[in-house]
Design a protein around this motif. Sequence first.
Motif, PDB file in Angstrom:
ATOM      1  N   GLY A 233      68.875  76.563  56.588  1.00 36.17           N
ATOM      2  CA  GLY A 233      67.422  76.726  56.719  1.00 36.17           C
ATOM      3  C   GLY A 233      66.772  76.695  55.339  1.00 36.17           C
ATOM      4  N   LEU A 234      65.871  75.727  55.134  1.00 37.13           N
ATOM      5  CA  LEU A 234      65.160  75.601  53.851  1.00 37.13           C
ATOM      6  C   LEU A 234      63.669  75.801  54.097  1.00 37.13           C
ATOM      7  CD1 LEU A 234      66.903  72.360  52.514  1.00 37.13           C
ATOM      8  CD2 LEU A 234      67.294  74.691  51.713  1.00 37.13           C
ATOM      9  N   PRO A 235      62.935  76.286  53.090  1.00 35.37           N
ATOM     10  CA  PRO A 235      61.496  76.460  53.318  1.00 35.37           C
ATOM     11  C   PRO A 235      60.754  75.132  53.366  1.00 35.37           C
ATOM     12  CG  PRO A 235      62.047  76.983  51.039  1.00 35.37           C
ATOM     13  CD  PRO A 235      63.348  76.708  51.742  1.00 35.37           C
ATOM     14  N   ALA A 330      78.384  83.755  51.290  1.00 36.55           N
ATOM     15  CA  ALA A 330      77.488  84.484  50.382  1.00 36.55           C
ATOM     16  C   ALA A 330      76.048  84.046  50.641  1.00 36.55           C
ATOM     17  CB  ALA A 330      77.892  84.213  48.935  1.00 36.55           C
ATOM     18  N   PRO A 331      75.535  84.312  51.838  1.00 40.43           N
ATOM     19  CA  PRO A 331      74.218  83.789  52.196  1.00 40.43           C
ATOM     20  C   PRO A 331      73.081  84.293  51.304  1.00 40.43           C
ATOM     21  CG  PRO A 331      75.057  85.260  53.897  1.00 40.43           C
ATOM     22  CD  PRO A 331      76.170  85.034  52.944  1.00 40.43           C
ATOM     23  N   GLU A 332      73.198  85.547  50.810  1.00 35.06           N
ATOM     24  CA  GLU A 332      72.111  86.064  49.956  1.00 35.06           C
ATOM     25  C   GLU A 332      72.087  85.336  48.620  1.00 35.06           C
ATOM     26  OE1 GLU A 332      74.069  88.166  51.650  1.00 35.06           O
ATOM     27  OE2 GLU A 332      72.655  89.112  53.040  1.00 35.06           O
ATOM     28  N   ILE A 333      73.285  85.074  48.080  1.00 37.53           N
ATOM     29  CA  ILE A 333      73.349  84.336  46.797  1.00 37.53           C
ATOM     30  C   ILE A 333      72.769  82.946  47.002  1.00 37.53           C
ATOM     31  CG2 ILE A 333      74.920  83.303  45.084  1.00 37.53           C
ATOM     32  CD1 ILE A 333      76.760  85.716  45.515  1.00 37.53           C
ATOM     33  N   LEU A 334      73.156  82.305  48.094  1.00 42.19           N
ATOM     34  CA  LEU A 334      72.651  80.953  48.368  1.00 42.19           C
ATOM     35  C   LEU A 334      71.131  80.962  48.468  1.00 42.19           C
ATOM     36  CD1 LEU A 334      73.060  77.966  49.076  1.00 42.19           C
ATOM     37  CD2 LEU A 334      73.282  78.641  51.472  1.00 42.19           C
ATOM     38  N   GLN A 335      70.614  81.943  49.195  1.00 38.52           N
ATOM     39  CA  GLN A 335      69.163  82.067  49.374  1.00 38.52           C
ATOM     40  C   GLN A 335      68.449  82.129  48.017  1.00 38.52           C
ATOM     41  OE1 GLN A 335      68.390  84.626  52.900  1.00 38.52           O
ATOM     42  NE2 GLN A 335      67.159  85.748  51.419  1.00 38.52           N
TER      43      GLN A 335
END
Length: 352
Positions: A233-235, A330-335
């Motif tokens: 999911g990208l903005p 590591a979804p938070e790092i990716l975010q």
Amino acid sequence: LHLRRLPLQQRDLLLSPPPRQRAEGEEGEVTWVLRSSQDPSTVMQTRVCSLCCVSSASSSQPAASCCMHSALGPPLAAQDPAGHQNSMLKGKRVIVTGASSGIGEQMAYHLAKMGSHILITARTEEKLKKVVAQCTHLGAASAHYIAGSMDNLTFAKQVVHKAENLFGGLDMLILNHIGHTYFGYFDGNVDHVRDLLKINFLSYATMTVAALPMLKISNGNIVVVSSVAGKIGLPLTVPYSTTKFALDGFFSSLRMEFIQQKTNVSITLCIISYIDTDSALKTVSGVIQQPAAPKEECALEIIKGGFLRKREVYYQYHATKIPLLLRDWAPEILQSLLLMNYNMDNFQRKEV
Ligand SMILES: NC(=O)C1=CN([C@@H]2O[C@H](COP(=O)(O)OP(=O)(O)OC[C@H]3O[C@@H](n4cnc5c(N)ncnc54)[C@H](OP(=O)(O)O)[C@@H]3O)[C@@H](O)[C@H]2O)C=CC1
Ligand SMILES: C[C@H](CCC(=O)O)[C@H]1CC[C@H]2[C@@H]3C(=O)C[C@@H]4C[C@H](O)CC[C@]4(C)[C@H]3CC[C@]12C
């Protein structure tokens, strides 16, 4: 290694390391020594393409006959017309959608250089005519177009029927078109999401169903052009991203059913990062920090992936594979990393 390509009696073999590892992207063959696990004195050698690791079936058969890298030459075989002429896609019958511009147009030119029969489609007839003329000039076995919009699912079927009438069959279906959307915050318009789903997803499913009987006969390939935005999911791309995620669900599930049903039609989902097509540059330059990758190379990687019957293509590899590895672990790092890529000071909502 595709050991299944070796004769049955040679499958139960231990592989010894190649004499020397080649650097990624280096062309040529590597000789592997294979020893029987039951009788280590039984030794055979097999030659393997160093780029894609597809093995020739026996030591007497050159790897050139087993994979596309040897047929095309070095990675940028696009610059080598002679290499294209010897390609495995020579004489193959291919549909490319969304081929009036961008990546689709470049795929048409690669296929033309390879000597394929090509049917291209998009809405703008004038552009399609020019691409067909260029394909003929580049050496296509034949080049045709049909103009229309993929928001009309009857038209989607007509494209496949036109290929049947022109070619008497089909070897590769490349689904690449996308409908217009916006690059901006989701505006709450669900009707637009529905309309875009019709063009970017339902027409892909419709064409696949229509083409399947021909692809079963040819043991052919379905190639689906998606995006990193169809896996993560990208903005600023909510409607677009929705349609690309739908493609993953449909085609990844269908691929599994094909395996269970022994349907020998490959499905290749292409996960693509930011590419230097006119429409993408116009839309995101100034906002997206990372450089755009070349559309010519992207187009060739997509075709090669389809031909080699890969499950998924990652282009550019680092820009797609690394975020995908981080996605689950590591979804938070990716975010955080992804958000750093956006310069919102330069952002203005744009129509794509
Ligand atoms: N460029 C990028 O950065 C990235 C692109 N991708 C994917 O690559 C593919 C190609 O993208 P790209 O080359 O940039 O896009 P382009 O905008 O250059 O090309 C889109 C194509 O689709 C056609 N098209 C548009 N609307 C319709 C319609 N309603 N019915 C039929 N055809 C239509 C266009 O022709 P016409 O207007 O004449 O109909 C054109 O041929 C897409 O699937 C995209 O999602 C994925 C990741 C990144
Ligand atoms: C900026 C994104 C990459 C983020 C990252 O860190 O890897 C791009 C990846 C996919 C791009 C979009 C896309 O899939 C194609 C659309 C096609 C249109 O032609 C215009 C632009 C896109 C919305 C494009 C925008 C950049 C990406 C989101």
